[in-house]
Structure formats: C-alpha cells, structure tokens
Design an enzyme around this catalytic site. Structure first.
Site: not given
Length: 267
Positions: A129-131, A134
C-alpha cells in the site's frame, strides 16, 4: 468519521502531488534557467517537451492512484473466470490447492492476494500500500506504477539539470541567497525525490523480473504458500517471460497453475 478522515487525507495527498509538480515547474521558468532562456529565444521544443513530460507524470499519477489495483470482489469473481481451454490445462495438483478465506472481509482469497487494512479490500497479487498514491499496488496497476516511476524519474533528472543551470554561484551573500532561495530549495527537493524514485524504480524492476512482490520478498517466512514450497520462487519463469507477462498481459493470471508447475519442477 474514520472513513471521512481517510477520504480527506487521500484528497490532500492527491492534491499535493500536482501542486508540488507544477509549483517546481513554475519556479524553473521564473528563474534564469536554460528552459527560460530557450523560451525567450523562441526555441520552444525543449520547454514544451518538458511541460509535456510533467503533464504525463501527473496524469499517470492519477491513473495509478485512482484505478482498481485488483480488488477481489466476491467468491468466484466473474473478473477472474477463465476459458474452457484454460480450465482443461489446469493440473490436478493446482485444483487441490487450498485457498484461505480472509479474516476481515470473509472472501476466499486467490493465491498471492492479501487484505489491505488501509483500503479495506483484498488485493490480487498484492505488492504494497503506497501512501504517496493513497492506493494499493496490485496486479492491475503494478505495471502502470512502474511506468509512472520511470516517467517521474526522467522529469526529476531533467528538472535537476535545469535547476542547476540557474544557480549561478557567486561569492556567498544574503543578496544571492535571497535571489536564489526558491531555486535552491527546488533543487534540493528534486534531488531527494530523484534518489527515492530511482531506488523505487530499480527495486520494482527487479521484483518484476523475478515475478515476485514486495510483500512476498519481505515476508516469505510468513506466507504459507512460499514457506511450504520447495522452490524458492514457484512463480519465476525467467526474466524475459516474467517481464513480458508483467507489462503485456491484459488479463488476470491464475497463479495456482504456475505455483503447481513450480512446485512440481522442484520435486
């Protein structure tokens, strides 16, 4: 309340990327850089090409951020159906592989899927999950994510050269610092992002060439189908075929088939 906070956070991050991109681009044209001098001379090819690459990177960012990364919708998801010919090719060993049921959304997970608590979905061929986007990086958007990183790296390296061309170093003084502060800050920000994107791109190209994911690479000792398999990577079919399927495949893959083949070849 929690959902509203997550939505506002996602909107804030997605606004920050284009704002930062166009803000730095504007700063490069406001100072006496190569791009500004070329534009003033009427030589518009390079300035327009640079602006086109910035626009392309922003559009790719929104594409990878907003697209479906490969959500598992339901048991027997119609998106994951295969033809009769493909069904006939499924080995008996693959058909007996037991798939686990997610403890959060209670869906039967295809092999290599994982539940993301941030997105509240199970994602096929989950990578991470890439912040910054998002969104999850999974089977549907992983290749787009790498293309985005490649275009972004080109933009950052070009911006680094342009910013450097505008930094006319003189004897240090407050007047020089005041005049070049914005360009100097832009140079430092671009340099940091360039290093990060370069490392990310190299890492994900390596993972794609091996047909593995960040989650599998970092947590192989915790993943049952890797821990119990004799092959180090049952999905690896060679660099060329791995990259070809990663970038050119237009449909979802039944990973249980490759797993059975890889496990069988190791025995």
């Amino acid at each position: 309340m929690r959902l509203r906070a997550a939505w506002s956070s996602a909107c804030l991050v997605r606004v920050a990327h284009p704002a930062l991109s166009w803000g730095i681009t504007l700063g490069l044209f406001l100072h006496s850089t190569d791009l500004r001098r070329q534009a003033e001379r009427g030589d518009l090819l390079r300035p327009l090409l640079f602006l086109s690459l910035v626009l392309c990177s922003v559009l790719l960012y929104f594409a990878v951020s907003l697209m479906d990364p490969g959500y598992v919708e339901q048991d027997g998801d119609p998106k994951e159906t295969v033809s009769e010919e493909e069904k006939a090719m499924i080995s008996q060993q693959a058909s007996t592989i037991r798939l686990r049921r997610c403890g959060y959304c209670l869906l039967k997970q295809p092999m290599r899927a994982r539940h993301c608590q941030a997105c509240r979905h199970c994602v096929r061929r989950y990578d991470h999950h890439c912040p910054w986007i998002e969104n999850c990086v999974g089977e549907r958007n992983h290749s787009v994510f790498i293309v985005y990183l490649a275009i972004q790296l080109v933009v950052l390296l070009w911006a680094l050269l342009v910013a450097w061309s505008g930094l006319h170093f003189e004897q240090p003084s407050w007047a020089w610092l005041h005049r070049n502060l914005l360009l100097l800050l832009s140079f430092l920000v671009v340099a940091v992002f360039a290093v990060v994107v370069l490392l990310l791109l190299a890492c994900h190209l390596y993972l794609a060439s091996c047909n593995t994911t960040t989650w599998e690479f970092m947590s192989s000792h915790r993943i049952s189908y890797l821990r119990e398999c004799e092959a180090e990577n049952p999905f690896d079919q060679g660099v060329f075929l791995n990259l070809w399927r990663f970038f050119c495949a237009s449909r979802l893959v039944t990973w249980e088939n490759l797993y059975a083949e890889g496990e069988g070849s190791a025995m």
